[in-house]
Design a protein around this motif. Structure first.
Motif, PDB file in Angstrom:
ATOM      1  N   TYR A 255       0.820  -1.217   0.000  1.00 27.02           N
ATOM      2  CA  TYR A 255       0.000   0.000   0.000  1.00 27.02           C
ATOM      3  C   TYR A 255       0.855   1.270   0.000  1.00 27.02           C
ATOM      4  N   TYR A 256       2.137   1.116  -0.293  1.00 30.29           N
ATOM      5  CA  TYR A 256       3.042   2.264  -0.335  1.00 30.29           C
ATOM      6  C   TYR A 256       3.429   2.572  -1.770  1.00 30.29           C
ATOM      7  N   THR A 257       3.244   3.806  -2.187  1.00 32.87           N
ATOM      8  CA  THR A 257       3.808   4.255  -3.454  1.00 32.87           C
ATOM      9  C   THR A 257       4.021   5.763  -3.396  1.00 32.87           C
ATOM     10  N   GLY A 258       5.044   6.226  -4.111  1.00 28.82           N
ATOM     11  CA  GLY A 258       5.381   7.644  -4.113  1.00 28.82           C
ATOM     12  C   GLY A 258       6.001   8.136  -2.824  1.00 28.82           C
ATOM     13  N   GLN A 259       6.468   7.215  -1.971  1.00 26.83           N
ATOM     14  CA  GLN A 259       6.989   7.580  -0.659  1.00 26.83           C
ATOM     15  C   GLN A 259       8.516   7.610  -0.650  1.00 26.83           C
ATOM     16  N   THR A 260       9.064   8.401   0.279  1.00 27.38           N
ATOM     17  CA  THR A 260      10.504   8.435   0.516  1.00 27.38           C
ATOM     18  C   THR A 260      10.779   7.984   1.944  1.00 27.38           C
ATOM     19  N   PHE A 261      11.488   6.882   2.078  1.00 27.89           N
ATOM     20  CA  PHE A 261      11.890   6.356   3.380  1.00 27.89           C
ATOM     21  C   PHE A 261      13.347   6.754   3.620  1.00 27.89           C
ATOM     22  N   SER A 262      13.643   7.248   4.826  1.00 25.67           N
ATOM     23  CA  SER A 262      15.004   7.725   5.090  1.00 25.67           C
ATOM     24  C   SER A 262      15.643   6.940   6.230  1.00 25.67           C
ATOM     25  N   PRO A 263      16.354   5.838   5.894  1.00 22.85           N
ATOM     26  CA  PRO A 263      17.124   5.123   6.919  1.00 22.85           C
ATOM     27  C   PRO A 263      18.376   5.925   7.259  1.00 22.85           C
ATOM     28  N   SER A 264      18.228   6.850   8.206  1.00 21.99           N
ATOM     29  CA  SER A 264      19.311   7.794   8.479  1.00 21.99           C
ATOM     30  C   SER A 264      19.571   7.956   9.978  1.00 21.99           C
TER      31      SER A 264
END
Length: 270
Positions: A255-264
């Motif tokens: 159900y995720y699209t157009g998202q930015t995930f930041s493993p930071s």
């Protein structure tokens, strides 16, 4: 296995986060095409993976990219997952050495309580700016353009693009890097909107300090300083980031699209 029989194409697969992603998919039963400009790099760890298909490739070369995906089409007729992990933070070793030196001088100035004003913009050449964008932005566009017909043929799939935390923050550094990585986020969102009706999800990662060979080219003391800026005061392993890619590519991320995930490590909070 979660990805048994899945056809996956990973760029930057010879080392770092690209290699870790390829390894994670292979462990889960996928057939993994690994593209990298370094043929020698692909011939080591990547070539040892079950189901590996090494493809020496410069993603900045659009015709070479078309040929690589034509091979996938000829061998499998479809594609399920595309991961764009290839990228550079400098166009040459000389430029990278200069960046590391500037960063270290800035760190020393901060440590000693004196001002430091790095100057990047007026020294960037057209060739340097073009080269980084051709890899980080154009390269991803080339692979997405070639992958889309195969993803549609599969009835849907997933694309994961590697951006950077530098695309989400204001950082003094050579402009070609944050500009290319921020533009990649725009490409991600456009592709997500266009491809959703076809069951194709498109997301991005914006990693921070990840323990890769490229990251380790910086001075250890400077690396400690960077990590110290994060709430989680350690680097991530490439395998940690790879697990997020598998989440986005699999049913768990459906159900995720157009998202930015930041493993930071909390450096970027949204």
């Amino acid at each position: 296995m979660r990805f048994d029989g899945t056809i996956v194409f990973v760029t930057g697969a010879a080392s770092g986060m690209g290699l870790a992603t390829a390894q994670a998919f292979a462990r889960e039963g996928a057939v993994v095409y690994g593209a990298d400009i370094s043929a020698d790099g692909l011939a080591t760890d990547f070539a040892q993976l079950d189901g590996s298909r090494p493809l020496p490739l410069d993603i900045a070369d659009s015709e070479a990219v078309r040929a690589a995906f034509a091979q996938v089409e000829a061998e499998h007729g479809r594609l399920d997952v595309l991961v764009n992990a290839a990228g550079v933070n400098a166009p040459s070793k000389a430029a990278l050495d200069q960046l590391n030196e500037q960063n270290y001088q800035g760190f020393l100035a901060m440590k000693e309580g004196r001002p430091h004003t790095p100057e990047f913009l007026e020294h960037i050449t057209d060739d340097d700016f073009d080269r980084v964008l051709k890899i980080n932005l154009y390269g991803a566009f080339h692979t997405i353009r070639s992958a889309v017909p195969l993803l549609k043929r599969a009835g849907g799939g997933s694309i994961v693009n590697f951006s950077s935390s530098a695309a989400l923050m204001g950082i003094a550094m050579p402009a070609y890097y944050p500009a290319s990585k921020a533009a990649l986020l725009g490409l991600t969102r456009e592709a997500a909107a266009e491809l959703a009706p076809f069951g194709i999800r498109v997301n991005a990662l914006a990693p921070g300090a990840v323990d890769t060979p490229l990251f380790r080219q910086s001075d250890d003391e400077f690396i400690d300083f960077l990590v110290g800026m994060q709430p989680i005061k350690r680097t991530a392993s490439p395998a940690e980031v790879a697990r997020t890619v598998l989440f986005l590519a699999g049913d768990e991320g459906s159900y995720y699209t157009g998202q930015t995930f930041s493993p930071s490590g909390g450096l970027v909070m949204q």
